[in-house]
Design a protein around this motif. Structure first.
Motif, mmCIF file in Angstrom:
data_model
loop_
_atom_site.group_PDB
_atom_site.id
_atom_site.type_symbol
_atom_site.label_atom_id
_atom_site.label_comp_id
_atom_site.label_asym_id
_atom_site.label_seq_id
_atom_site.Cartn_x
_atom_site.Cartn_y
_atom_site.Cartn_z
ATOM 1 N N ILE A 103 0.848 -1.205 0.000
ATOM 2 C CA ILE A 103 0.000 0.000 0.000
ATOM 3 C C ILE A 103 0.879 1.248 0.000
ATOM 4 O O ILE A 103 0.609 2.210 -0.722
ATOM 5 N N TYR A 104 1.964 1.215 0.760
ATOM 6 C CA TYR A 104 2.919 2.325 0.748
ATOM 7 C C TYR A 104 3.557 2.467 -0.638
ATOM 8 O O TYR A 104 3.713 3.574 -1.153
ATOM 9 N N ALA A 105 3.879 1.346 -1.267
ATOM 10 C CA ALA A 105 4.551 1.367 -2.565
ATOM 11 C C ALA A 105 3.720 2.068 -3.638
ATOM 12 O O ALA A 105 4.278 2.686 -4.539
ATOM 13 N N ILE A 106 2.399 2.000 -3.518
ATOM 14 C CA ILE A 106 1.556 2.665 -4.518
ATOM 15 C C ILE A 106 1.137 4.070 -4.074
ATOM 16 O O ILE A 106 0.321 4.704 -4.728
ATOM 17 N N GLY A 107 1.698 4.529 -2.974
ATOM 18 C CA GLY A 107 1.491 5.906 -2.549
ATOM 19 C C GLY A 107 0.272 6.154 -1.684
ATOM 20 O O GLY A 107 -0.125 7.303 -1.491
ATOM 21 N N LEU A 108 -0.318 5.101 -1.127
ATOM 22 C CA LEU A 108 -1.519 5.273 -0.317
ATOM 23 C C LEU A 108 -1.258 5.207 1.186
ATOM 24 O O LEU A 108 -2.205 5.168 1.968
ATOM 25 N N ALA A 109 -0.007 5.184 1.574
ATOM 26 C CA ALA A 109 0.365 5.199 2.992
ATOM 27 C C ALA A 109 1.666 5.976 3.131
ATOM 28 O O ALA A 109 2.428 6.109 2.177
ATOM 29 N N LYS A 110 1.896 6.473 4.321
ATOM 30 C CA LYS A 110 3.123 7.224 4.589
ATOM 31 C C LYS A 110 4.238 6.280 5.044
ATOM 32 O O LYS A 110 3.995 5.288 5.716
ATOM 33 N N ARG A 111 5.436 6.632 4.675
ATOM 34 C CA ARG A 111 6.623 5.838 5.001
ATOM 35 C C ARG A 111 6.747 5.611 6.508
ATOM 36 O O ARG A 111 7.006 4.492 6.961
ATOM 37 N N GLU A 112 6.575 6.683 7.278
ATOM 38 C CA GLU A 112 6.714 6.583 8.737
ATOM 39 C C GLU A 112 5.704 5.601 9.318
ATOM 40 O O GLU A 112 5.995 4.885 10.279
ATOM 41 N N MET A 113 4.498 5.570 8.745
ATOM 42 C CA MET A 113 3.471 4.660 9.227
ATOM 43 C C MET A 113 3.897 3.201 8.985
ATOM 44 O O MET A 113 3.776 2.357 9.874
ATOM 45 N N VAL A 114 4.414 2.926 7.804
ATOM 46 C CA VAL A 114 4.831 1.564 7.467
ATOM 47 C C VAL A 114 6.012 1.139 8.338
ATOM 48 O O VAL A 114 6.040 0.017 8.847
ATOM 49 N N ILE A 115 6.961 2.019 8.528
ATOM 50 C CA ILE A 115 8.104 1.698 9.394
ATOM 51 C C ILE A 115 7.617 1.431 10.819
ATOM 52 O O ILE A 115 8.071 0.493 11.473
ATOM 53 N N GLY A 116 6.664 2.223 11.291
ATOM 54 C CA GLY A 116 6.078 2.004 12.617
ATOM 55 C C GLY A 116 5.375 0.655 12.707
ATOM 56 O O GLY A 116 5.479 -0.039 13.729
ATOM 57 N N GLN A 117 4.667 0.272 11.655
ATOM 58 C CA GLN A 117 3.999 -1.028 11.642
ATOM 59 C C GLN A 117 5.010 -2.163 11.661
ATOM 60 O O GLN A 117 4.819 -3.149 12.376
ATOM 61 N N LEU A 118 6.077 -2.019 10.892
ATOM 62 C CA LEU A 118 7.122 -3.039 10.899
ATOM 63 C C LEU A 118 7.748 -3.158 12.284
ATOM 64 O O LEU A 118 7.976 -4.265 12.788
ATOM 65 N N GLN A 119 8.007 -2.009 12.907
ATOM 66 C CA GLN A 119 8.595 -2.007 14.249
ATOM 67 C C GLN A 119 7.657 -2.680 15.254
ATOM 68 O O GLN A 119 8.101 -3.467 16.083
ATOM 69 N N ALA A 120 6.358 -2.398 15.164
ATOM 70 C CA ALA A 120 5.384 -3.017 16.076
ATOM 71 C C ALA A 120 5.344 -4.534 15.878
ATOM 72 O O ALA A 120 5.252 -5.292 16.862
ATOM 73 N N LEU A 121 5.408 -4.986 14.633
ATOM 74 C CA LEU A 121 5.435 -6.423 14.373
ATOM 75 C C LEU A 121 6.675 -7.064 14.983
ATOM 76 O O LEU A 121 6.586 -8.107 15.642
ATOM 77 N N VAL A 122 7.827 -6.445 14.793
ATOM 78 C CA VAL A 122 9.074 -6.984 15.334
ATOM 79 C C VAL A 122 9.026 -7.003 16.857
ATOM 80 O O VAL A 122 9.411 -7.999 17.491
#
Length: 112
Positions: free
Chosen positions: A63-82
């Motif tokens: 979703i981030y790759a197609i421009g529908l999400a912000k980079r910081e949000m995706v990084i935050g989601q990855l961090q929460a998963l980890v």
């Protein structure tokens, strides 16, 4: 799984995320799940474990790759998963699967 293996398997991961430390941690933590993750087809009527893992682990990056999400949000989601994985490795990975997941992806009628 390494970042190189992850990005080869999922080309939808944008290049600007490849150098993020959290992406390396994510690949290492969820390697077994990412190895079987697969994008669901549009006419899917039952999700497989691979589909569930894709939706939980990769979909937001796409979703981030197609421009529908912000980079910081995706990084935050990855961090929460980890962080969730680190707190309870076996339990957290198992929690990514819904109950009664199909052993294989089931396509609807007329789906090629």
């Amino acid at each position: 799984m390494t970042i190189d293996e992850l990005t080869a398997r999922f080309p939808e991961i944008p290049a600007d995320l490849h150098g993020e430390a959290v992406l390396a941690e994510f690949a290492e933590a969820f390697g077994p799940q990412l190895a079987i993750a697969e994008k669901p087809v549009a006419c899917n009527v039952e999700q497989s474990a691979g589909n569930a893992f894709y939706m939980k682990l990769i979909n937001s990056i796409g979703i981030y790759a197609i421009g529908l999400a912000k980079r910081e949000m995706v990084i935050g989601q990855l961090q929460a998963l980890v962080e969730g994985f680190r707190a309870d490795p076996g339990g957290y990975a198992a929690s990514l699967l819904p109950e009664g997941v199909s052993p294989v992806q089931v396509r609807g009628p007329g789906c090629e």
